[in-house]
Scaffold this motif. Sequence first.
Motif, PDB file in Angstrom:
ATOM      1  N   VAL A   1      21.418  13.385   7.695  1.00  0.00           N
ATOM      2  CA  VAL A   1      22.728  13.997   7.452  1.00  0.00           C
ATOM      3  C   VAL A   1      23.755  13.311   8.360  1.00  0.00           C
ATOM      4  O   VAL A   1      23.596  13.301   9.582  1.00  0.00           O
ATOM      5  N   THR A   2      24.786  12.741   7.766  1.00  0.00           N
ATOM      6  CA  THR A   2      25.759  11.959   8.539  1.00  0.00           C
ATOM      7  C   THR A   2      27.124  12.624   8.679  1.00  0.00           C
ATOM      8  O   THR A   2      27.986  12.127   9.382  1.00  0.00           O
ATOM      9  N   GLY A   3      27.329  13.747   7.997  1.00  0.00           N
ATOM     10  CA  GLY A   3      28.642  14.373   7.993  1.00  0.00           C
ATOM     11  C   GLY A   3      29.425  14.074   6.726  1.00  0.00           C
ATOM     12  O   GLY A   3      30.246  14.874   6.295  1.00  0.00           O
ATOM     13  N   ARG A   4      29.155  12.907   6.133  1.00  0.00           N
ATOM     14  CA  ARG A   4      29.815  12.540   4.875  1.00  0.00           C
ATOM     15  C   ARG A   4      28.822  12.344   3.734  1.00  0.00           C
ATOM     16  O   ARG A   4      29.224  12.292   2.578  1.00  0.00           O
ATOM     17  N   ALA A   5      27.529  12.222   4.072  1.00  0.00           N
ATOM     18  CA  ALA A   5      26.552  11.895   3.038  1.00  0.00           C
ATOM     19  C   ALA A   5      25.159  12.314   3.486  1.00  0.00           C
ATOM     20  O   ALA A   5      24.905  12.573   4.666  1.00  0.00           O
ATOM     21  N   PHE A   6      24.260  12.371   2.499  1.00  0.00           N
ATOM     22  CA  PHE A   6      22.825  12.464   2.750  1.00  0.00           C
ATOM     23  C   PHE A   6      22.273  11.057   2.528  1.00  0.00           C
ATOM     24  O   PHE A   6      22.409  10.507   1.430  1.00  0.00           O
ATOM     25  N   VAL A   7      21.644  10.502   3.544  1.00  0.00           N
ATOM     26  CA  VAL A   7      21.297   9.087   3.539  1.00  0.00           C
ATOM     27  C   VAL A   7      19.796   8.898   3.690  1.00  0.00           C
ATOM     28  O   VAL A   7      19.135   9.627   4.442  1.00  0.00           O
ATOM     29  N   THR A   8      19.259   7.904   2.981  1.00  0.00           N
ATOM     30  CA  THR A   8      17.877   7.478   3.193  1.00  0.00           C
ATOM     31  C   THR A   8      17.820   5.957   3.134  1.00  0.00           C
ATOM     32  O   THR A   8      18.194   5.356   2.134  1.00  0.00           O
TER      33      THR A   8
ATOM     34  N   GLY B   1      11.496   3.300  -3.225  1.00  0.00           N
ATOM     35  CA  GLY B   1      10.954   2.788  -1.982  1.00  0.00           C
ATOM     36  C   GLY B   1      11.795   3.174  -0.784  1.00  0.00           C
ATOM     37  O   GLY B   1      11.940   2.409   0.161  1.00  0.00           O
ATOM     38  N   TRP B   2      12.361   4.398  -0.807  1.00  0.00           N
ATOM     39  CA  TRP B   2      13.191   4.876   0.289  1.00  0.00           C
ATOM     40  C   TRP B   2      12.348   5.640   1.296  1.00  0.00           C
ATOM     41  O   TRP B   2      11.214   6.027   1.002  1.00  0.00           O
ATOM     42  N   ASP B   3      12.907   5.875   2.500  1.00  0.00           N
ATOM     43  CA  ASP B   3      12.192   6.667   3.505  1.00  0.00           C
ATOM     44  C   ASP B   3      11.921   8.073   2.993  1.00  0.00           C
ATOM     45  O   ASP B   3      10.860   8.642   3.240  1.00  0.00           O
ATOM     46  N   THR B   4      12.897   8.661   2.311  1.00  0.00           N
ATOM     47  CA  THR B   4      12.738   9.999   1.748  1.00  0.00           C
ATOM     48  C   THR B   4      11.821   9.948   0.530  1.00  0.00           C
ATOM     49  O   THR B   4      11.872   8.999  -0.254  1.00  0.00           O
ATOM     50  N   HIS B   5      11.006  10.962   0.380  1.00  0.00           N
ATOM     51  CA  HIS B   5      10.056  10.993  -0.742  1.00  0.00           C
ATOM     52  C   HIS B   5      10.808  10.845  -2.067  1.00  0.00           C
ATOM     53  O   HIS B   5      11.855  11.477  -2.261  1.00  0.00           O
ATOM     54  N   PRO B   6      10.287  10.029  -2.996  1.00  0.00           N
ATOM     55  CA  PRO B   6      11.007   9.796  -4.252  1.00  0.00           C
ATOM     56  C   PRO B   6      11.256  11.061  -5.053  1.00  0.00           C
ATOM     57  O   PRO B   6      12.269  11.162  -5.750  1.00  0.00           O
ATOM     58  N   HIS B   7      10.359  12.039  -4.984  1.00  0.00           N
ATOM     59  CA  HIS B   7      10.580  13.280  -5.731  1.00  0.00           C
ATOM     60  C   HIS B   7      11.795  14.029  -5.201  1.00  0.00           C
ATOM     61  O   HIS B   7      12.581  14.586  -5.974  1.00  0.00           O
ATOM     62  N   LEU B   8      11.967  14.037  -3.881  1.00  0.00           N
ATOM     63  CA  LEU B   8      13.133  14.709  -3.305  1.00  0.00           C
ATOM     64  C   LEU B   8      14.406  13.949  -3.663  1.00  0.00           C
ATOM     65  O   LEU B   8      15.436  14.566  -3.982  1.00  0.00           O
ATOM     66  N   VAL B   9      14.358  12.631  -3.626  1.00  0.00           N
ATOM     67  CA  VAL B   9      15.529  11.827  -3.993  1.00  0.00           C
ATOM     68  C   VAL B   9      15.953  12.127  -5.426  1.00  0.00           C
ATOM     69  O   VAL B   9      17.128  12.406  -5.699  1.00  0.00           O
ATOM     70  N   VAL B  10      14.997  12.106  -6.334  1.00  0.00           N
ATOM     71  CA  VAL B  10      15.304  12.314  -7.754  1.00  0.00           C
ATOM     72  C   VAL B  10      15.740  13.760  -8.011  1.00  0.00           C
ATOM     73  O   VAL B  10      16.704  14.004  -8.757  1.00  0.00           O
ATOM     74  N   ASP B  11      15.058  14.709  -7.408  1.00  0.00           N
ATOM     75  CA  ASP B  11      15.431  16.114  -7.606  1.00  0.00           C
ATOM     76  C   ASP B  11      16.830  16.397  -7.071  1.00  0.00           C
ATOM     77  O   ASP B  11      17.596  17.172  -7.666  1.00  0.00           O
ATOM     78  N   ALA B  12      17.179  15.777  -5.939  1.00  0.00           N
ATOM     79  CA  ALA B  12      18.516  15.972  -5.374  1.00  0.00           C
ATOM     80  C   ALA B  12      19.586  15.379  -6.281  1.00  0.00           C
ATOM     81  O   ALA B  12      20.649  15.980  -6.491  1.00  0.00           O
TER      82      ALA B  12
ATOM     83  N   VAL C   1       0.826  -1.205   0.000  1.00  0.00           N
ATOM     84  CA  VAL C   1       0.000   0.000   0.000  1.00  0.00           C
ATOM     85  C   VAL C   1       0.859   1.254   0.000  1.00  0.00           C
ATOM     86  O   VAL C   1       0.585   2.227  -0.693  1.00  0.00           O
ATOM     87  N   ARG C   2       1.955   1.225   0.775  1.00  0.00           N
ATOM     88  CA  ARG C   2       2.827   2.383   0.897  1.00  0.00           C
ATOM     89  C   ARG C   2       4.220   2.015   0.425  1.00  0.00           C
ATOM     90  O   ARG C   2       5.066   1.604   1.185  1.00  0.00           O
ATOM     91  N   ARG C   3       4.462   2.182  -0.870  1.00  0.00           N
ATOM     92  CA  ARG C   3       5.723   1.736  -1.447  1.00  0.00           C
ATOM     93  C   ARG C   3       6.887   2.634  -1.059  1.00  0.00           C
ATOM     94  O   ARG C   3       8.013   2.174  -0.941  1.00  0.00           O
ATOM     95  N   SER C   4       6.646   3.920  -0.923  1.00  0.00           N
ATOM     96  CA  SER C   4       7.738   4.844  -0.643  1.00  0.00           C
ATOM     97  C   SER C   4       7.438   5.651   0.601  1.00  0.00           C
ATOM     98  O   SER C   4       6.288   5.810   0.999  1.00  0.00           O
ATOM     99  N   GLY C   5       8.503   6.173   1.212  1.00  0.00           N
ATOM    100  CA  GLY C   5       8.330   7.023   2.371  1.00  0.00           C
ATOM    101  C   GLY C   5       7.872   8.406   1.954  1.00  0.00           C
ATOM    102  O   GLY C   5       7.751   8.737   0.782  1.00  0.00           O
ATOM    103  N   SER C   6       7.621   9.230   2.956  1.00  0.00           N
ATOM    104  CA  SER C   6       7.131  10.587   2.688  1.00  0.00           C
ATOM    105  C   SER C   6       8.015  11.641   3.348  1.00  0.00           C
ATOM    106  O   SER C   6       7.635  12.810   3.397  1.00  0.00           O
TER     107      SER C   6
END
Length: 233
Positions: free
Chosen positions: A69-76, A192-203, A58-63
């Motif tokens: 923020v880890t200091g070396r990367a942006f992670v989801t 299917g990441w915790d971060t919204h797919p639009h933000l992942v792709v836009d980043a 029902v909920r394939r991706s996070g929102s």
Amino acid sequence: MISIRPLDRIRVLLVLTLAAMLAVQLLADGVLAGSLWEGPLRAAAPLGGLGVLVYMFVRRSGSAAAFTVTGRAFVTPSHLSRLMGFGLLLLSGRTAFGEWDGHGPGTTLLITISVVCATAVAVLIWRGSPALELRAEGIRLTGPGGADIPWESLTPGLPRRPKPSSWSLALTVARPDLLPERMRGRAFLPLGWDTHPHLVVDAIRWYVDHPEDRARIGTQAEHDRLVSALDRV
């Protein structure tokens, strides 16, 4: 209000899940054995796992409107894989915590395999793996089947936002020689990441198009600037 990191929340949920599975098994085999409650208790783990799997579809991706923020990367972390992992843990609970006495070699082997698989899934969930990381040098997929994708290998102006029903994101490659060999024929990222797919792709598209910003990836200031910039696009 106390702020709890997403990975810490997942670890708490994992501990509670494993504790609930063990408690159900102990109650079914001991205190409530032979009572009217034994059957429902033994069915609790499989039914709980089925509920998790239904929720997964029902909920394939996070929102989440942010990365970790880890200091070396942006992670989801992988929302989809984690839900599947919890489903497998719940579905295998009866076998993994079953009694070992009185079984033949074949059954004992199956129980052993179940325990090993459940342990491996629990370790991956505890480590927040698999995950997608945006780093100064490129995109990193961690966990089984991981890969490193340099920013220079991707075509500027892409990728575009996927459809809501998409399970993966096709990447348009400018330099296939920079990719891992298995991705040179068809390069894609799972969704299917915790971060919204639009933000992942836009980043991803932002850092493909703006190499001058890559060195600051991993800092809170760059993360806040990125999210603010993408909100204006």
